[in-house]
Enzyme design. Structure first.
Site, PDB file in Angstrom:
ATOM      1  N   HIS A  69     -14.982 -22.348 -85.037  1.00  9.46           N
ATOM      2  CA  HIS A  69     -16.162 -23.927 -85.139  1.00  9.46           C
ATOM      3  C   HIS A  69     -17.427 -23.410 -84.375  1.00  9.46           C
ATOM      4  CE1 HIS A  69     -14.178 -23.713 -81.008  1.00  9.46           C
ATOM      5  NE2 HIS A  69     -14.946 -24.318 -80.874  1.00  9.46           N
ATOM      6  N   HIS A  71     -20.282 -24.228 -81.419  1.00  7.29           N
ATOM      7  CA  HIS A  71     -20.299 -24.710 -80.174  1.00  7.29           C
ATOM      8  C   HIS A  71     -22.332 -24.879 -80.149  1.00  7.29           C
ATOM      9  CE1 HIS A  71     -16.975 -23.381 -77.252  1.00  7.29           C
ATOM     10  NE2 HIS A  71     -16.720 -24.322 -78.386  1.00  7.29           N
ATOM     11  N   ASP A  83     -10.357 -24.838 -75.453  1.00  5.36           N
ATOM     12  CA  ASP A  83     -10.247 -23.820 -77.218  1.00  5.36           C
ATOM     13  C   ASP A  83      -9.065 -22.675 -77.234  1.00  5.36           C
ATOM     14  OD1 ASP A  83     -12.778 -24.852 -78.571  1.00  5.36           O
ATOM     15  OD2 ASP A  83     -13.879 -23.458 -76.776  1.00  5.36           O
ATOM     16  N   CYS A 127       1.764 -32.337 -67.066  1.00  2.00           N
ATOM     17  CA  CYS A 127       3.322 -31.942 -66.753  1.00  2.00           C
ATOM     18  C   CYS A 127       4.364 -32.546 -67.862  1.00  2.00           C
ATOM     19  CB  CYS A 127       3.752 -32.796 -65.775  1.00  2.00           C
ATOM     20  SG  CYS A 127       3.565 -35.026 -66.516  1.00  2.00           S
ATOM     21  N   HIS A 195       4.633 -38.746 -63.713  1.00  2.05           N
ATOM     22  CA  HIS A 195       5.250 -37.101 -63.799  1.00  2.05           C
ATOM     23  C   HIS A 195       6.483 -36.816 -64.154  1.00  2.05           C
ATOM     24  CE1 HIS A 195       3.731 -33.885 -62.094  1.00  2.05           C
ATOM     25  NE2 HIS A 195       4.550 -33.715 -61.157  1.00  2.05           N
ATOM     26  N   HIS A 207       5.819 -27.489 -62.315  1.00  2.00           N
ATOM     27  CA  HIS A 207       5.442 -28.791 -62.945  1.00  2.00           C
ATOM     28  C   HIS A 207       4.023 -28.704 -62.944  1.00  2.00           C
ATOM     29  CE1 HIS A 207       4.062 -31.103 -58.556  1.00  2.00           C
ATOM     30  NE2 HIS A 207       4.126 -30.229 -58.539  1.00  2.00           N
TER      31      HIS A 207
END
Length: 239
Positions: A69, A71, A83, A127, A195, A207
């Site tokens: 792709h 930019h 990306d 999370c 969460h 986490h």
């Protein structure tokens, strides 16, 4: 990369400008071929979504070697964290070309990367996506995807975690029975569960908090006081 393939990429990128171009390189027998694909993103000047049917058609021509792709109008060609995440998910190399500069760089999927130190990208590195990857790598269990690119918990009208944990094969357990692999679900400044963390044993959780790097920390009073439930996947009940 072969000159003919790079020239084909340049032509497509130039024609698509100022939108992002996307396509794939396939190995067709002894030849490598660039296959231009459609960018179906809602805002194609800012990102790309490779049309699934175009990718399927390219796969029929040969082995997919690289996803490409562009930019547009960047000061310096630097792959974004998005990306890198999407390259990891794809399992193949990525190539990125800036335009009109025409610089080119490649990315390789990050294999067995550490679970900590990952930048937060809402909907892609949060999370739940961390838990999903942990369960896939450590337990060979596939969980549904509840990472979405918006703060769905803000107004309390959506409850993705509350509504789906049982459907994903989890059962609630007692806090006193906490063990490695259990999921601790919490409410952090929200009226709904928003969460979740993986319990690693020895009072440590893994986490990824909003806006922070993913980390391993002690399961202390702050998170204990905000815990809604602790659940265990049914496939791990007798593990």
């Amino acid at each position: 990369m072969r000159k003919k393939v790079l020239e084909a990429i340049q032509q497509h990128v130039a024609a698509a400008y100022p939108n992002e171009a996307c396509g794939v390189i396939v190995q067709n027998g002894r030849a490598q071929q660039y296959i231009p694909c459609r960018n179906t993103a809602e805002v194609p000047t800012e990102n790309f979504t490779l049309a699934p049917e175009d990718f399927t058609a390219a796969e029929a021509l040969g082995e997919v070697l690289m996803i490409i792709h562009s930019h547009p109008d960047v000061v310096q060609l630097i792959p974004s964290e998005m990306d890198r995440i999407q390259c990891d998910w794809s399992g193949v190399e990525w190539g990125i070309m800036s335009w009109p500069d025409g610089d080119f760089c490649t990315l390789s999927p990050r294999v067995d990367r550490d679970y900590t130190g990952r930048p937060w990208v809402i909907g892609y590195a949060d999370c739940w996506s961390l838990i999903k990857e942990y369960y896939s790598r450590e337990f060979s269990l596939a969980l549904g995807d509840y990472s979405v690119p918006l703060e769905w918990w803000i107004d309390g009208k959506e409850a993705l975690y509350d509504d789906n944990w049982e459907k994903e094969g989890f059962a609630e357990i007692s806090t006193s029975d906490l063990r490695h692999g259990d999921i601790i679900m919490m409410r952090l400044q929200s009226s709904v569960t928003n969460h979740a963390a993986v319990y690693l044993g020895e009072n440590i959780i893994l986490h990824h908090l909003s806006g922070q790097l993913s980390t391993r920390i002690p399961y202390g009073s702050y998170h204990r006081d905000r815990t809604v439930r602790i659940v265990r996947h049914k496939e791990l009940m007798n593990a």
